[in-house]
Structures are given as structure tokens and as C-alpha cells.
Design a protein around this motif. Structure first.
Motif, PDB file in Angstrom:
ATOM      1  N   ASP A   9      11.442 -21.776   7.960  1.00 40.06           N
ATOM      2  CA  ASP A   9      10.895 -21.451   6.635  1.00 40.06           C
ATOM      3  C   ASP A   9       9.598 -22.219   6.379  1.00 40.06           C
ATOM      4  OD1 ASP A   9      12.942 -19.732   6.092  1.00 40.06           O
ATOM      5  OD2 ASP A   9      14.163 -21.198   4.997  1.00 40.06           O
ATOM      6  N   LYS A  10       9.585 -23.474   6.764  1.00 36.06           N
ATOM      7  CA  LYS A  10       8.376 -24.277   6.583  1.00 36.06           C
ATOM      8  C   LYS A  10       7.222 -23.714   7.398  1.00 36.06           C
ATOM      9  CE  LYS A  10       6.767 -29.061   6.457  1.00 36.06           C
ATOM     10  NZ  LYS A  10       7.084 -30.477   6.689  1.00 36.06           N
ATOM     11  N   TYR A  11       7.542 -23.227   8.607  1.00 36.13           N
ATOM     12  CA  TYR A  11       6.506 -22.637   9.459  1.00 36.13           C
ATOM     13  C   TYR A  11       5.917 -21.383   8.808  1.00 36.13           C
ATOM     14  CZ  TYR A  11       4.362 -20.199  13.389  1.00 36.13           C
ATOM     15  OH  TYR A  11       3.491 -19.539  14.201  1.00 36.13           O
ATOM     16  N   HIS A  12       6.767 -20.602   8.160  1.00 35.86           N
ATOM     17  CA  HIS A  12       6.301 -19.343   7.566  1.00 35.86           C
ATOM     18  C   HIS A  12       5.519 -19.567   6.267  1.00 35.86           C
ATOM     19  CE1 HIS A  12       7.987 -16.442  10.291  1.00 35.86           C
ATOM     20  NE2 HIS A  12       9.198 -16.985  10.211  1.00 35.86           N
ATOM     21  N   PHE A  13       5.888 -20.590   5.489  1.00 34.85           N
ATOM     22  CA  PHE A  13       5.315 -20.736   4.156  1.00 34.85           C
ATOM     23  C   PHE A  13       4.312 -21.889   4.019  1.00 34.85           C
ATOM     24  CE2 PHE A  13       9.528 -18.753   3.453  1.00 34.85           C
ATOM     25  CZ  PHE A  13       9.102 -17.563   2.905  1.00 34.85           C
ATOM     26  N   ASP A  14       4.312 -22.827   4.956  1.00 36.98           N
ATOM     27  CA  ASP A  14       3.393 -23.969   4.896  1.00 36.98           C
ATOM     28  C   ASP A  14       2.287 -23.770   5.932  1.00 36.98           C
ATOM     29  OD1 ASP A  14       2.055 -26.397   4.962  1.00 36.98           O
ATOM     30  OD2 ASP A  14       3.865 -27.589   4.658  1.00 36.98           O
ATOM     31  N   ILE A  15       1.083 -23.388   5.459  1.00 38.47           N
ATOM     32  CA  ILE A  15       0.001 -23.060   6.391  1.00 38.47           C
ATOM     33  C   ILE A  15      -0.446 -24.280   7.198  1.00 38.47           C
ATOM     34  CG2 ILE A  15      -0.830 -21.104   5.054  1.00 38.47           C
ATOM     35  CD1 ILE A  15      -2.986 -22.878   3.885  1.00 38.47           C
ATOM     36  N   TYR A  16      -0.335 -25.470   6.604  1.00 36.28           N
ATOM     37  CA  TYR A  16      -0.773 -26.670   7.321  1.00 36.28           C
ATOM     38  C   TYR A  16       0.235 -27.055   8.402  1.00 36.28           C
ATOM     39  CZ  TYR A  16      -4.038 -26.916   3.460  1.00 36.28           C
ATOM     40  OH  TYR A  16      -5.021 -26.617   2.558  1.00 36.28           O
ATOM     41  N   PHE A  17       1.533 -26.914   8.123  1.00 35.34           N
ATOM     42  CA  PHE A  17       2.553 -27.168   9.151  1.00 35.34           C
ATOM     43  C   PHE A  17       2.415 -26.155  10.280  1.00 35.34           C
ATOM     44  CE2 PHE A  17       6.864 -26.389  10.831  1.00 35.34           C
ATOM     45  CZ  PHE A  17       7.117 -27.652  11.360  1.00 35.34           C
ATOM     46  N   ARG A  18       2.113 -24.892   9.912  1.00 35.47           N
ATOM     47  CA  ARG A  18       1.932 -23.862  10.927  1.00 35.47           C
ATOM     48  C   ARG A  18       0.751 -24.193  11.831  1.00 35.47           C
ATOM     49  NH1 ARG A  18       2.538 -19.808   7.783  1.00 35.47           N
ATOM     50  NH2 ARG A  18       0.383 -19.220   7.359  1.00 35.47           N
ATOM     51  N   ALA A  19      -0.330 -24.715  11.222  1.00 37.35           N
ATOM     52  CA  ALA A  19      -1.491 -25.113  12.022  1.00 37.35           C
ATOM     53  C   ALA A  19      -1.127 -26.265  12.966  1.00 37.35           C
ATOM     54  CB  ALA A  19      -2.646 -25.520  11.113  1.00 37.35           C
ATOM     55  N   GLN A  20      -0.325 -27.224  12.483  1.00 38.41           N
ATOM     56  CA  GLN A  20       0.098 -28.345  13.328  1.00 38.41           C
ATOM     57  C   GLN A  20       0.918 -27.847  14.515  1.00 38.41           C
ATOM     58  OE1 GLN A  20       2.213 -30.853  10.611  1.00 38.41           O
ATOM     59  NE2 GLN A  20       0.369 -31.693   9.652  1.00 38.41           N
TER      60      GLN A  20
ATOM     61  N   ILE B 137      -7.692 -24.272   6.375  1.00 35.12           N
ATOM     62  CA  ILE B 137      -8.629 -24.861   5.407  1.00 35.12           C
ATOM     63  C   ILE B 137      -9.545 -23.784   4.848  1.00 35.12           C
ATOM     64  CG2 ILE B 137     -10.488 -26.541   5.111  1.00 35.12           C
ATOM     65  CD1 ILE B 137      -9.215 -28.192   7.324  1.00 35.12           C
ATOM     66  N   GLY B 138     -10.051 -22.935   5.748  1.00 35.21           N
ATOM     67  CA  GLY B 138     -10.902 -21.834   5.306  1.00 35.21           C
ATOM     68  C   GLY B 138     -10.166 -20.869   4.393  1.00 35.21           C
ATOM     69  N   ASN B 139      -8.907 -20.556   4.744  1.00 32.92           N
ATOM     70  CA  ASN B 139      -8.111 -19.665   3.892  1.00 32.92           C
ATOM     71  C   ASN B 139      -7.879 -20.280   2.515  1.00 32.92           C
ATOM     72  OD1 ASN B 139      -7.924 -17.792   5.945  1.00 32.92           O
ATOM     73  ND2 ASN B 139      -5.953 -18.538   6.692  1.00 32.92           N
ATOM     74  N   ALA B 140      -7.598 -21.591   2.501  1.00 30.60           N
ATOM     75  CA  ALA B 140      -7.362 -22.273   1.230  1.00 30.60           C
ATOM     76  C   ALA B 140      -8.617 -22.265   0.361  1.00 30.60           C
ATOM     77  CB  ALA B 140      -6.903 -23.705   1.479  1.00 30.60           C
ATOM     78  N   LEU B 141      -9.781 -22.493   0.986  1.00 29.64           N
ATOM     79  CA  LEU B 141     -11.037 -22.486   0.231  1.00 29.64           C
ATOM     80  C   LEU B 141     -11.336 -21.094  -0.329  1.00 29.64           C
ATOM     81  CD1 LEU B 141     -13.324 -24.760   2.440  1.00 29.64           C
ATOM     82  CD2 LEU B 141     -12.447 -25.271   0.163  1.00 29.64           C
ATOM     83  N   ASN B 142     -11.111 -20.060   0.484  1.00 32.97           N
ATOM     84  CA  ASN B 142     -11.348 -18.696   0.007  1.00 32.97           C
ATOM     85  C   ASN B 142     -10.409 -18.353  -1.147  1.00 32.97           C
ATOM     86  OD1 ASN B 142     -13.406 -18.118   1.826  1.00 32.97           O
ATOM     87  ND2 ASN B 142     -11.974 -17.474   3.422  1.00 32.97           N
ATOM     88  N   LEU B 143      -9.140 -18.786  -1.024  1.00 30.95           N
ATOM     89  CA  LEU B 143      -8.184 -18.543  -2.096  1.00 30.95           C
ATOM     90  C   LEU B 143      -8.604 -19.280  -3.374  1.00 30.95           C
ATOM     91  CD1 LEU B 143      -5.466 -17.285  -2.892  1.00 30.95           C
ATOM     92  CD2 LEU B 143      -4.354 -19.387  -2.114  1.00 30.95           C
ATOM     93  N   GLN B 144      -9.106 -20.501  -3.202  1.00 33.75           N
ATOM     94  CA  GLN B 144      -9.560 -21.284  -4.356  1.00 33.75           C
ATOM     95  C   GLN B 144     -10.742 -20.611  -5.041  1.00 33.75           C
ATOM     96  OE1 GLN B 144     -11.119 -25.120  -3.347  1.00 33.75           O
ATOM     97  NE2 GLN B 144     -10.944 -25.918  -5.414  1.00 33.75           N
ATOM     98  N   LYS B 145     -11.685 -20.109  -4.243  1.00 31.54           N
ATOM     99  CA  LYS B 145     -12.849 -19.433  -4.821  1.00 31.54           C
ATOM    100  C   LYS B 145     -12.428 -18.196  -5.612  1.00 31.54           C
ATOM    101  CE  LYS B 145     -15.809 -20.918  -1.000  1.00 31.54           C
ATOM    102  NZ  LYS B 145     -16.498 -20.464   0.234  1.00 31.54           N
ATOM    103  N   ARG B 146     -11.524 -17.389  -5.026  1.00 30.34           N
ATOM    104  CA  ARG B 146     -11.060 -16.186  -5.723  1.00 30.34           C
ATOM    105  C   ARG B 146     -10.317 -16.555  -7.005  1.00 30.34           C
ATOM    106  NH1 ARG B 146      -9.686 -14.439  -0.469  1.00 30.34           N
ATOM    107  NH2 ARG B 146      -7.489 -14.912  -0.848  1.00 30.34           N
ATOM    108  N   PHE B 147      -9.513 -17.613  -6.921  1.00 31.82           N
ATOM    109  CA  PHE B 147      -8.757 -18.048  -8.101  1.00 31.82           C
ATOM    110  C   PHE B 147      -9.700 -18.480  -9.219  1.00 31.82           C
ATOM    111  CE2 PHE B 147      -6.894 -21.596 -10.495  1.00 31.82           C
ATOM    112  CZ  PHE B 147      -5.788 -20.957 -11.052  1.00 31.82           C
TER     113      PHE B 147
END
Length: 352
Positions: free
Chosen positions: A9-20, A110-120
Motif C-alpha cells: 500500500d505504501k508503494y502504491h500511495f507514497d510517491i517518495y517511497f516508490r522512488a526509493q 519531485i517534478g510531479n509534486a511541483l506540477n501538482l502544487q502549481k495546478r493547486f
């Protein structure tokens, strides 16, 4: 198996854990690749050395009088040099590909998070504009009602000032968000003096109410390659800051100067004789919402805290550099150095 489900579940929902996990998997794969690469290289070296030795031994057996073209040490050295070069270039290529892949997996969340932040930020700012406009209109209507007492009118006026400040922040957030959408910004040749005159004209009333005198100096026709609206906003933000931080009703000048430097650049300088900026704050005033020392608090000045951030982003889009000099009690000088249009590689949109 609960821990396995939790990790999944953490792998599916936590983008930073998935990157690790992806990075660790790539590193393990690279280790396996290195082991295989060395094993194959050693086998290749062994086979070549063995074949050369057998060839020379068979030649000597068949004809003892034959003179060999290479001695045993030469055969070994020849094989070793070739294999070392093979290993070196193989590892160099593999390392470059591996590091590039690692960078992609590492920076993707990180890029996905920044894009999401900009849209938000953009969506929230758009959604807030309508209720704020309605709130301001209702407050202004209440002000003209005869039943409203003087004390209530004072409160309502303060509310309008706060609404205007919030609206200013929202407009700046929208402007900042738009600057990140580079593909939508069109670039043409712009007369910078014209952009300055437009900005100065829009701020003359504000400067007059503050007791500040705006003065334009410099050449009439200096062209940069850029977006006219963005350049006007850059100049407006700089002049507005100079007005805000100048002492009221002192009739102090704010100079807006434009000049070439004979090195392919055009310098735009806005200089005031205001309160100045402390040295420790100069390195951080481009940060969004950064609070400098007490004398520059936004509550007192009405500043949104985004003016210089927007200036910096617009300057980057135009391949310009921002230089700031300031001394407390003496004033601030902000210089933006643009490349001349003739030194710009002509295209309609700036590349990322």
C-alpha cells in the motif's frame, strides 16, 4: 502477511517511497550487471590468452626452428591492454546510462509534486477571486448605507483594505503560476522604454498619493526580445516596491533608468531613497513570502510578498540577471540586465 500488505500500500500511495524502491532496484540491477560484465570480460580475456598461447605452442611444435613474432610477455600485455580499454569504456557507458536513469526515477516524484502544487495554487486562486469580489462589492454597498455608524464605516473600510491585499496576493499567485507555463508565453521584439512609460503612467496616482516623484531617464528606443505584458509587470513591481518603501510625503524621487552597456545588454535600473534593506535580507528577498526585518513588514506596507519573486521569474524567462544594491536608511537600487534583441536567438517561444 500484514507487513507485506502495508508495504504494498505504501508503494502504491507514497510517491517518495516508490522512488526509493525504484532506485534501490536499479542499484541492485547495476550490481548484477557489473558482476556479469566482469565475468564475461575475464572469460573473454582467458579465451584470447589461451588461444594465442596454444597457437604459438603449436607453431613451435610443428617447426622448432620457427622464430615467433611475439614473446610470451608481449602476448600477455597485448591481451591485457585491449581488455582494460574494453572494460573502461564499457563501464563508462554503463555508469552514464545508470546515473541518468537514477536521476529520472529520483526527480520524477519531485517534478510531479511541483506540477501538482502549481495546478493547486492556480485552481485555488481562481476559485477565491469570485467570492472575494462579491465580498468587496457587498462591503462597499454597506458603506453607502445611511444607517451605518461612523465606527462601523471605519471597520468596513479596513475590511476593504484587507480584501484588496488578499486580491493582490491572489493576482500575484496567478501571475507567478502563469510564468511557469512557458509554452503559452509568446516572445516578440519589445521597446523597453515603451513598457516603462506604460508602467509609470499606471502608478503615477499611487506615487502622488505617497508623495513620491517618478522620473524616467535614458534612451527612447532600446529593444529587447520578450513578452510585453510580462515586461510591464516586471517594471510595475519594481516601481511599486520603490514607492511602498519610500518615506511618505517627502517628495523623494524614484528614478527609472534605461541604458545600453555597449556589451550587448540593456540595463533597466529602479532606484529609490527609501528605508533600504539589511545585508542579511538581500540574499533571500527573492523568495516567495520572505519576511525581512520589522520595517518592511507586509502588514504595514500592503506588500504581497511576491513582487520580487515575480520579477526574478520574469527576468529568468528573458535571460536577464537581477542585481540589487541597498543600504539601510539610504535606499535601494535594482538593476535588471537584459540581452539586446539583436543578441537573442530569434524564436517566438523561449525553450525550457
Amino acid at each position: 502477511m500484514g507487513w507485506a500488505t502495508a508495504l504494498l500500500d505504501k508503494y502504491h500511495f507514497d510517491i517518495y517511497f516508490r522512488a526509493q524502491v525504484h532506485v534501490a532496484t536499479l542499484q541492485f540491477s547495476y550490481l548484477i550487471f557489473l558482476l556479469l560484465f566482469f565475468w564475461l570480460t575475464l572469460n573473454k580475456t582467458y579465451d584470447e590468452l589461451k588461444d594465442n598461447l596454444i597457437e604459438n605452442i603449436m607453431a613451435v611444435i610443428s617447426d622448432p626452428a620457427i622464430e615467433l613474432s611475439e614473446t610470451l610477455p608481449q602476448i600477455v600485455n597485448k591481451s591485457s591492454i585491449g581488455d582494460v580499454l574494453y572494460v573502461f569504456f564499457g563501464l563508462a557507458v554503463a555508469t552514464i546510462i545508470f546515473n541518468y536513469t537514477i536521476a529520472l526515477f529520483t526527480f520524477k516524484p519531485i517534478g510531479n509534486a511541483l506540477n501538482l502544487q502549481k495546478r493547486f495554487i492556480g485552481n485555488v486562486a481562481h476559485e477565491l477571486r469570485t467570492p472575494l469580489s462579491l465580498l468587496k462589492t457587498n462591503t462597499e454597498v454597506a458603506l453607502i448605507t445611511e444607517e451605518v455608524s461612523e465606527s462601523m464605516k471605519e471597520i468596513l473600510n479596513e475590511n476593504i483594505e484587507e480584501i484588496d491585499r488578499i486580491s493582490n496576493i491572489i493576482n500575484n499567485l496567478l501571475s507567478l503560476n502563469a510564468l511557469f507555463q512557458v509554452d503559452t508565453i509568446t516572445f516578440v521584439d519589445v521597446n523597453l522604454k515603451s513598457a516603462i512609460e506604460t508602467s509609470v503612467q499606471s502608478l503615477r496616482d499611487r506615487a502622488r498619493s505617497q508623495g513620491v516623484i517618478l522620473k524616467i531617464k535614458g534612451s527612447k528606443h532600446l529593444v529587447v526580445h520578450g513578452n510585453k505584458s510580462a515586461l510591464e509587470q516586471l517594471v510595475t513591481n519594481l516601481i511599486k516596491n520603490a514607492i511602498i518603501y519610500s518615506p511618505k510625503n517627502k517628495n523623494l524621487p524614484v528614478y527609472v533608468t534605461i541604458s545600453p552597456d555597449n556589451l550587448g545588454h540593456i540595463n533597466l535600473t529602479v532606484k529609490d531613497r527609501g528605508i533600504g534593506i539589511e545585508r542579511k535580507d538581500l540574499f533571500r528577498i527573492m523568495e516567495p513570502f520572505y519576511r525581512a526585518e520589522e520595517s518592511r513588514k507586509r502588514e504595514e506596507t500592503g506588500s504581497s510578498g511576491l513582487g520580487l519573486t515575480i520579477v526574478n521569474e520574469i527576468a529568468k524567462l528573458h535571460r536577464a540577471n537581477v542585481f540589487i544594491k541597498s543600504a539601510v536608511g539610504e535606499g535601494t537600487s535594482v538593476r535588471v540586465r537584459f540581452p539586446e534583441a539583436a543578441h537573442w536567438i530569434a524564436h517566438s517561444k523561449i525553450p525550457l
